[in-house]
Structures are given as C-alpha cells and as structure tokens.
Design an enzyme around this catalytic site. Structure first.
Site, PDB file in Angstrom:
ATOM      1  N   GLN A 106      11.830  -3.976  -5.954  1.00 30.04           N
ATOM      2  CA  GLN A 106      11.160  -3.114  -6.095  1.00 30.04           C
ATOM      3  C   GLN A 106      12.162  -1.390  -6.361  1.00 30.04           C
ATOM      4  O   GLN A 106      12.990  -1.211  -6.298  1.00 30.04           O
ATOM      5  CB  GLN A 106      10.507  -3.262  -4.955  1.00 30.04           C
ATOM      6  CG  GLN A 106       9.645  -3.910  -4.715  1.00 30.04           C
ATOM      7  CD  GLN A 106       8.503  -4.194  -3.292  1.00 30.04           C
ATOM      8  OE1 GLN A 106       9.574  -3.189  -2.440  1.00 30.04           O
ATOM      9  NE2 GLN A 106       7.528  -4.307  -3.321  1.00 30.04           N
ATOM     10  N   GLU A 123       6.386  -0.159  -6.961  1.00 33.79           N
ATOM     11  CA  GLU A 123       5.915   0.455  -6.049  1.00 33.79           C
ATOM     12  C   GLU A 123       5.958   1.281  -5.169  1.00 33.79           C
ATOM     13  O   GLU A 123       6.675   2.058  -4.676  1.00 33.79           O
ATOM     14  CB  GLU A 123       6.388  -0.954  -4.610  1.00 33.79           C
ATOM     15  CG  GLU A 123       5.931  -0.432  -3.368  1.00 33.79           C
ATOM     16  CD  GLU A 123       6.302  -1.232  -1.716  1.00 33.79           C
ATOM     17  OE1 GLU A 123       5.348  -2.152  -1.788  1.00 33.79           O
ATOM     18  OE2 GLU A 123       7.582  -1.059  -1.958  1.00 33.79           O
ATOM     19  N   ASP A 160      13.996  -3.098  -2.164  1.00 31.66           N
ATOM     20  CA  ASP A 160      13.274  -1.994  -2.754  1.00 31.66           C
ATOM     21  C   ASP A 160      14.459  -0.582  -3.427  1.00 31.66           C
ATOM     22  O   ASP A 160      15.313  -0.349  -1.936  1.00 31.66           O
ATOM     23  CB  ASP A 160      12.607  -1.693  -1.874  1.00 31.66           C
ATOM     24  CG  ASP A 160      11.756  -0.735  -2.314  1.00 31.66           C
ATOM     25  OD1 ASP A 160      12.141   0.184  -2.850  1.00 31.66           O
ATOM     26  OD2 ASP A 160      10.096  -1.099  -1.982  1.00 31.66           O
ATOM     27  N   GLU A 177      12.737  -7.886   3.375  1.00 29.08           N
ATOM     28  CA  GLU A 177      13.499  -5.701   2.901  1.00 29.08           C
ATOM     29  C   GLU A 177      13.763  -5.123   4.407  1.00 29.08           C
ATOM     30  O   GLU A 177      13.332  -4.786   5.222  1.00 29.08           O
ATOM     31  CB  GLU A 177      12.138  -5.314   2.404  1.00 29.08           C
ATOM     32  CG  GLU A 177      11.674  -4.605   1.786  1.00 29.08           C
ATOM     33  CD  GLU A 177      11.048  -4.132   1.730  1.00 29.08           C
ATOM     34  OE1 GLU A 177      10.907  -2.648   0.253  1.00 29.08           O
ATOM     35  OE2 GLU A 177       9.752  -4.433   1.433  1.00 29.08           O
TER      36      GLU A 177
END
Length: 263
Positions: free
Chosen positions: A204, A240, A178, A143
C-alpha cells in the site's frame, strides 16, 4: 507495471460508498480494497463489483469495537471466541466477493497485558485463521502499522512481521507492507523491499507525512515503482491515501505513471 487498487474507504469520499465503485472504474482502476465491508450486504457489494468489472483485492477482518478503540482482535487475550467468529464472517464475505486476501489486524495491546502474552495469543490465533482460510483458498496478511497513527498497536516493524510469519509456519500467511507506515517507523524502503519482497503479499502507498497523494511528501514513489518492476512484484498496490482536494483531481501521479508505462 504495478497494478493499482483504489482504497474506497479513503478515496472517493465525495461519493456515497456504493457510488465509489463506479467512480474508481471510471478513473481506470481495475481493483478495489477497503477497510471493512460489513455495513453492507455481500450481495450488494458483489453487484457493484460485477457491474463495474472490478476485482475485490483486499479487506480487513472485523476489528472488534472500533468506536471503543479496538483495532483488531488477533492479539487480545481472552477474545479467541470473538476472533474466531470474525474469521468466519470475513471468509463468508470473501467467498461472496471473490476476494483472495484478507488482512488480520493484530490489535492494540490491552492495558495490563504483556507483549509476550499477546504474541503467544497472536500466533495461536493466526494459526487457526490460516487453517480456516486455507479451506477457502484465501491468503491472510498481517501489517505493521506506525504507532503515531495507531498508538499501542501490537505490530510496528517489518522484521517483527516476517518473524511472526515464520513462527506461524503457514503457507497462506504473508506480510502487507504499507510503505507509508514503513517510512514513518523505519525508512530505508528500497532495502526493505529487496530484503522482504518474497514474503510480501500486498503493498500500500500514501504520501508521508500527511497521508495524501503519493506524489506529495518525502517518498520517491516513481523510483519505488520501478524497483517493484525490477524485482518482479506481481501483486496489487493499494492506494490507501486521503486525497487532499478531491480524488479525481489528485490522480495526476497515476496518469503520469501510466503514460510513461503503457500496458
């Protein structure tokens, strides 16, 4: 319709950790993720998942010494033994929890280390981890994280992450995108999703810039959710974010989306 998973490290913090599973299930979540499970026994967590009919979607490998500022071990020179031990511990938990995705945190580039050396270490460690994970049927994820929230973190950009995946060359390695981090570093999220979706194993979300609910801030998430449907994304979307005023009271965005997109 995107499948939303509650991140129990950031959401439902008004409850004790074991109580968060029941709270997430009561609000209609079918999947959960969190940063690290290792403070609890795998057996205890498995009971919570089973009792509340939740799928364990994702968690991270051990990060090293978090209190000392470590944020992963994968790119750290001289730590390959610690990294390999962390892989085995995470795979043990994954087997007990029925989890098929693990996030491998790259780590913060140590003072005095060059990025080129750290990259070599990173690729070597990822190849080993992918080999071990494949025997468990587990996909590993890397990530990009924005340097504002995590200064010095090795991996920041989508193109860098996908280039590393290509270099490692393992079928069970993908990118965890994300959208909060990606917006801060790069923006142009819709174009990035179109370009990279085939290599993305998990997404995310959070509002930018405060990392609160996704209906607050500068990202138009309903547009991106529609785009994910159009592009055929079938993975999970991890929530998240840090609720601004309690988790349940901030779930209006989710109820609105579900009402407009019944399963």
């Amino acid at each position: 319709m995107p499948r939303f998973a509650a991140n129990l490290s950031l959401m439902y913090t008004e409850h004790t950790f074991p109580e968060r599973f029941a709270a997430a299930a009561a609000d209609g979540f079918h999947g959960v993720e969190y940063l690290f499970p290792y403070a609890c026994s795998a057996a205890e967590l498995a009971i919570q998942l089973r009792e509340h009919r939740l799928e364990q979607v994702l968690f991270n490998l051990p990060p090293g010494d978090w209190d000392a500022g470590e944020r992963g071990l994968a790119c750290l020179p001289g730590r390959h033994v610690d990294f390999r031990d962390s892989v085995e511990l995470a795979l043990d938990y994954a087997a007990a929890l029925g989890c098929r995705r693990l996030h491998v945190m790259a780590g913060v580039v140590p003072a005095g280390s060059s990025r080129s050396v750290c990259r070599q270490v990173y690729v070597t460690n990822l190849r080993h981890a992918c080999m071990r994970a494949a025997t468990h049927g587990v996909t590993l994820l890397i990530e990009p994280i924005n340097p504002r929230d995590m200064p010095g973190y090795f991996l920041n950009r989508q193109d860098e992450a996908h280039a590393i995946v290509a270099e490692v060359g393992a079928d069970n390695l993908q990118v965890q995108m994300d959208l909060y981090h990606a917006q801060i570093v790069e923006g142009d999220l819709a174009t990035a999703l179109r370009r990279y979706l085939a290599g993305i194993g998990h997404i995310q979300i959070a509002g930018v810039p405060e990392r609160h609910e996704p209906d607050r801030g500068e990202i138009n998430y309903p547009y991106l959710f529609e785009l994910l449907d159009t592009l055929g994304y079938r993975g999970w979307v991890g929530c998240e974010y840090r609720p601004q005023n309690g988790t349940r009271s901030g779930l209006g965005w989710l109820h609105t989306w579900r009402a407009a997109h019944p399963e």
